[in-house]
Design a protein around this motif. Sequence first.
Motif, PDB file in Angstrom:
ATOM      1  N   VAL A 202       1.016  -1.015   0.037  1.00 25.26           N
ATOM      2  CA  VAL A 202       0.062  -0.173   0.199  1.00 25.26           C
ATOM      3  C   VAL A 202       0.832   0.913   0.163  1.00 25.26           C
ATOM      4  CG1 VAL A 202      -1.874   1.503   0.932  1.00 25.26           C
ATOM      5  CG2 VAL A 202      -1.828  -1.271   0.491  1.00 25.26           C
ATOM      6  N   PRO A 203       1.960   1.109   1.007  1.00 24.81           N
ATOM      7  CA  PRO A 203       2.737   2.715   0.823  1.00 24.81           C
ATOM      8  C   PRO A 203       3.278   2.864  -0.452  1.00 24.81           C
ATOM      9  CG  PRO A 203       3.275   0.907   2.960  1.00 24.81           C
ATOM     10  CD  PRO A 203       1.917   0.459   2.253  1.00 24.81           C
ATOM     11  N   ALA A 204       3.874   1.484  -0.716  1.00 25.28           N
ATOM     12  CA  ALA A 204       4.574   1.855  -1.526  1.00 25.28           C
ATOM     13  C   ALA A 204       4.334   2.001  -2.880  1.00 25.28           C
ATOM     14  CB  ALA A 204       5.455   0.383  -2.118  1.00 25.28           C
ATOM     15  N   GLY A 205       2.982   1.569  -3.259  1.00 24.00           N
ATOM     16  CA  GLY A 205       2.405   1.883  -4.143  1.00 24.00           C
ATOM     17  C   GLY A 205       2.038   4.011  -4.696  1.00 24.00           C
ATOM     18  N   ILE A 206       1.308   4.478  -3.008  1.00 26.87           N
ATOM     19  CA  ILE A 206       1.166   5.870  -3.481  1.00 26.87           C
ATOM     20  C   ILE A 206       2.841   6.334  -3.509  1.00 26.87           C
ATOM     21  CG2 ILE A 206       0.858   7.332  -1.440  1.00 26.87           C
ATOM     22  CD1 ILE A 206      -0.856   5.107  -0.628  1.00 26.87           C
ATOM     23  N   ALA A 207       3.735   5.774  -3.000  1.00 28.17           N
ATOM     24  CA  ALA A 207       4.899   6.530  -3.326  1.00 28.17           C
ATOM     25  C   ALA A 207       4.790   6.144  -4.461  1.00 28.17           C
ATOM     26  CB  ALA A 207       6.660   5.738  -2.005  1.00 28.17           C
ATOM     27  N   ALA A 208       4.641   5.422  -5.486  1.00 22.31           N
ATOM     28  CA  ALA A 208       5.508   4.876  -7.066  1.00 22.31           C
ATOM     29  C   ALA A 208       4.575   5.797  -7.635  1.00 22.31           C
ATOM     30  CB  ALA A 208       4.838   3.575  -7.265  1.00 22.31           C
ATOM     31  N   ASN A 209       3.207   6.266  -6.925  1.00 22.87           N
ATOM     32  CA  ASN A 209       2.282   7.352  -7.623  1.00 22.87           C
ATOM     33  C   ASN A 209       2.912   9.106  -7.710  1.00 22.87           C
ATOM     34  OD1 ASN A 209      -0.985   9.572  -8.076  1.00 22.87           O
ATOM     35  ND2 ASN A 209       0.063   7.550  -9.482  1.00 22.87           N
ATOM     36  N   ILE A 210       3.676   9.850  -6.109  1.00 18.82           N
ATOM     37  CA  ILE A 210       4.282  10.567  -5.739  1.00 18.82           C
ATOM     38  C   ILE A 210       5.373  10.466  -6.843  1.00 18.82           C
ATOM     39  CG2 ILE A 210       5.171  11.795  -3.936  1.00 18.82           C
ATOM     40  CD1 ILE A 210       3.008  10.328  -2.127  1.00 18.82           C
ATOM     41  N   VAL A 211       6.035  10.052  -6.735  1.00 15.21           N
ATOM     42  CA  VAL A 211       7.526   9.985  -7.296  1.00 15.21           C
ATOM     43  C   VAL A 211       7.523  10.108  -8.563  1.00 15.21           C
ATOM     44  CG1 VAL A 211       9.392   9.122  -8.270  1.00 15.21           C
ATOM     45  CG2 VAL A 211       8.339   9.138  -5.319  1.00 15.21           C
ATOM     46  N   SER A 212       6.277   9.276  -9.612  1.00 14.10           N
ATOM     47  CA  SER A 212       6.756   8.664 -11.096  1.00 14.10           C
ATOM     48  C   SER A 212       5.250   9.852 -11.659  1.00 14.10           C
ATOM     49  CB  SER A 212       6.930   7.322 -11.236  1.00 14.10           C
ATOM     50  OG  SER A 212       5.582   7.296 -11.196  1.00 14.10           O
ATOM     51  N   GLY A 213       4.224   9.793 -10.952  1.00 11.56           N
ATOM     52  CA  GLY A 213       2.902   9.745 -11.707  1.00 11.56           C
ATOM     53  C   GLY A 213       2.730   9.023 -12.250  1.00 11.56           C
ATOM     54  N   ARG A 214       2.717   7.727 -12.329  1.00 11.80           N
ATOM     55  CA  ARG A 214       2.803   7.122 -13.109  1.00 11.80           C
ATOM     56  C   ARG A 214       1.577   6.177 -12.413  1.00 11.80           C
ATOM     57  NH1 ARG A 214       6.600   2.161 -14.158  1.00 11.80           N
ATOM     58  NH2 ARG A 214       8.395   3.524 -13.033  1.00 11.80           N
ATOM     59  N   THR A 215       0.645   5.181 -13.005  1.00 10.12           N
ATOM     60  CA  THR A 215       0.000   4.220 -12.453  1.00 10.12           C
ATOM     61  C   THR A 215      -0.141   3.425 -12.173  1.00 10.12           C
ATOM     62  OG1 THR A 215      -1.840   4.597 -14.741  1.00 10.12           O
ATOM     63  CG2 THR A 215      -2.231   2.801 -13.325  1.00 10.12           C
ATOM     64  N   ALA A 216      -0.190   2.833 -10.052  1.00 11.91           N
ATOM     65  CA  ALA A 216       0.208   2.773  -9.533  1.00 11.91           C
ATOM     66  C   ALA A 216      -0.917   1.334  -8.917  1.00 11.91           C
ATOM     67  CB  ALA A 216       0.397   3.296  -7.942  1.00 11.91           C
ATOM     68  N   PHE A 217      -0.697   0.170  -8.945  1.00  5.34           N
ATOM     69  CA  PHE A 217      -1.638  -1.792  -9.087  1.00  5.34           C
ATOM     70  C   PHE A 217      -0.733  -1.467  -7.741  1.00  5.34           C
ATOM     71  CE2 PHE A 217      -2.452  -5.420  -8.936  1.00  5.34           C
ATOM     72  CZ  PHE A 217      -4.020  -5.937  -8.511  1.00  5.34           C
ATOM     73  N   THR A 218      -1.750  -1.873  -6.437  1.00  4.62           N
ATOM     74  CA  THR A 218      -1.278  -2.614  -5.420  1.00  4.62           C
ATOM     75  C   THR A 218      -2.604  -4.556  -5.399  1.00  4.62           C
ATOM     76  OG1 THR A 218      -0.711  -1.108  -4.570  1.00  4.62           O
ATOM     77  CG2 THR A 218      -1.333  -2.762  -2.950  1.00  4.62           C
ATOM     78  N   ILE A 219      -1.754  -5.885  -4.909  1.00  6.96           N
ATOM     79  CA  ILE A 219      -2.564  -6.209  -4.620  1.00  6.96           C
ATOM     80  C   ILE A 219      -2.041  -6.964  -3.398  1.00  6.96           C
ATOM     81  CG2 ILE A 219      -0.782  -8.242  -5.808  1.00  6.96           C
ATOM     82  CD1 ILE A 219      -3.173  -9.982  -6.469  1.00  6.96           C
ATOM     83  N   ALA A 220      -3.391  -6.911  -2.457  1.00  7.91           N
ATOM     84  CA  ALA A 220      -2.790  -6.851  -0.979  1.00  7.91           C
ATOM     85  C   ALA A 220      -3.890  -7.899  -0.744  1.00  7.91           C
ATOM     86  CB  ALA A 220      -3.365  -5.472  -0.089  1.00  7.91           C
ATOM     87  N   GLY A 221      -3.796  -8.378   0.849  1.00  8.36           N
ATOM     88  CA  GLY A 221      -4.397  -9.513   1.013  1.00  8.36           C
ATOM     89  C   GLY A 221      -4.977  -8.543   2.487  1.00  8.36           C
ATOM     90  N   ASP A 222      -5.727  -9.206   3.180  1.00  9.89           N
ATOM     91  CA  ASP A 222      -6.376  -8.245   4.239  1.00  9.89           C
ATOM     92  C   ASP A 222      -5.725  -8.278   5.576  1.00  9.89           C
ATOM     93  OD1 ASP A 222      -6.735 -11.217   4.414  1.00  9.89           O
ATOM     94  OD2 ASP A 222      -8.629 -11.078   5.213  1.00  9.89           O
ATOM     95  N   GLY A 223      -4.946  -9.157   5.514  1.00 10.76           N
ATOM     96  CA  GLY A 223      -4.001  -9.981   7.123  1.00 10.76           C
ATOM     97  C   GLY A 223      -3.098  -8.039   7.016  1.00 10.76           C
ATOM     98  N   ASP A 224      -2.589  -7.788   5.092  1.00 11.20           N
ATOM     99  CA  ASP A 224      -0.858  -7.296   4.837  1.00 11.20           C
ATOM    100  C   ASP A 224      -2.505  -5.807   4.595  1.00 11.20           C
ATOM    101  OD1 ASP A 224       1.111  -7.417   3.002  1.00 11.20           O
ATOM    102  OD2 ASP A 224      -0.095  -6.176   2.238  1.00 11.20           O
TER     103      ASP A 224
END
Length: 570
Positions: free
Chosen positions: A429-451
């Motif tokens: 989740v934070p990696a995807g947000i950072a990727a969008n902030i830094v690059s402006g590219r589409t950021a997709f995250t797959i996560a589990g409920d615990g994750d």
Amino acid sequence: MTTQLAGHLLVDCLIAQGVTHAFGVPGESYLAVLDGLHARQGQIEFITCRQEGGAAFMAEAHGKLTGRPGVCMVTRGPGATNASIGVHTAFQDSTPMVLLVGDVASDCRDREAFQEVDYASFFGPSTKGFAKRVERIDDADRIPEYVARAFATAVNGRPGPVVLVLPEDMLTQMTGAQPLPRVEAVQAWSDPGSVRTLREMLLQSQRPFVIAGGGGWTPQSAQALQRFAENWKLPVGNAFRFQDTFDNHHPQYAGDVGIGLNPKLAARIKASDLIIAIGPRLGEMTTGNYTLLEAPRPRQKLVHIHSSAEELNRVYQADLAINATMNAAARSLEVLTAPAELPWEAWTASANNDYLANLQTQEGQKLPGDIDMAAIVGLLQKHLPQDAVLTNGAGNFASWVHRFFKHHGLVKGNKTQLAPTVGAMGYGVPAGIAANIVSGRTAFTIAGDGDFLMNGQELATAVQHGAKSIIVLLNNGMYGTIRMHQEKTYPQHVSGSRLNNPDFAALARAYGYAGVRITRTAEFEAELLAALARKEGTVIEVTLDPEVITTRGTLSSITQAALTQSLQKS
């Protein structure tokens, strides 16, 4: 001589190093630095996070994405210890990163002052530490020296994290020191004699195999690697969670060498007579718990190319060890002349065929429930932009994209996978947000409920800073990986792995994201297209049958196999 606050000088030094974003949680121990950030708005942006672990993951993701050190700022004690998960991830993933820790004032040191920690002991470095360097800046005039050294250490050799400790009173001193110039990574070139030896080993081989991955890759080095592989018609596999190192669409791609490994690929690696490992550490996940390549002396001949001399011959005794950075290594290899005919062309074609076959579910295989995850990943492949950044944390949920998604990756100019080889939950989740902030590219995250619940609070960070990510959250009501291992080892003895979850769609909406829930595969495509079109981020909660525990089987099948084995032993 013009003077300024040391905290302001520190910010100037970061700007001189090319830093555009710093991720952190504010603290009273580095108020002078925050004031420097305020004075330099427009040159560097401070991303206010909700927890230091999330901030450190964002900085680590920035380092992976750009190849330059991601910067994280935290306060002393609890702030630094919370951030340690990101530092450990940067260390094991070979990612350049600099953690700045506001600390107790000098006159309070070594008295167990409020929130005081011995950072050199806590972070390392040592043979088992997880920072490359830990230093404390006591003299404001030396800030430029320490910052430049931190960046040089982070990017050179095996990339990794550096910790700089900033006493509160030092940051309020006046200083006339000036920033030092931007530090660039030094290229370590392959020894020409070793490269000639590698060529001779190739000429003697019948079944060679390349494993590429690790830190330090650029589009240029990935392109040079591809030319080397094409010249010699070599099969190439990507190391664990470095699936964008070699183009997955290439006819010589053999698959990812990691968790949930294609059994045919595992057999191929074992049957190889020459492994050329370019960049990876050859850790536990890439080597199948040190069984694909036996430690310390593999049955296959081993050429190990790595940017750190300390890593070579540390776990595996290589037949040929080459100390070189990825740019230099790949460019040395691409000019090696290959003979007109090579005996392993069919071997390489077969490796790619095995990879393509592994993209298909087994004939007749129908996992329980109304969600077909392979089909959902197929829709991701269809609709996500080619340069989209895919992120994930740790858990069985990640195996769906690892197995079924094909990365163009670095060879097309962009890093497209951010995933923790350290196996840290809560990264995606934070990696995807950072990727969008830094690059402006589409950021997709797959996560589990615990994750997701490890760092889902960073959705607030995304909304505050205008970032957008698309999160597919697989909800099966448990820590799935742990449950799977429980059923293997202690069948039917469920303990500690059940989860009572919130309404994730409602939680996403509370943060300012769009939140939807689907229960059938047919509902997914419309929701993905809507998520791509809308301005804000989206959480798509997917209710997954708990039986769907891996890409290849069910929880019940694992339990039954374990019970049968137990009965046979008794």
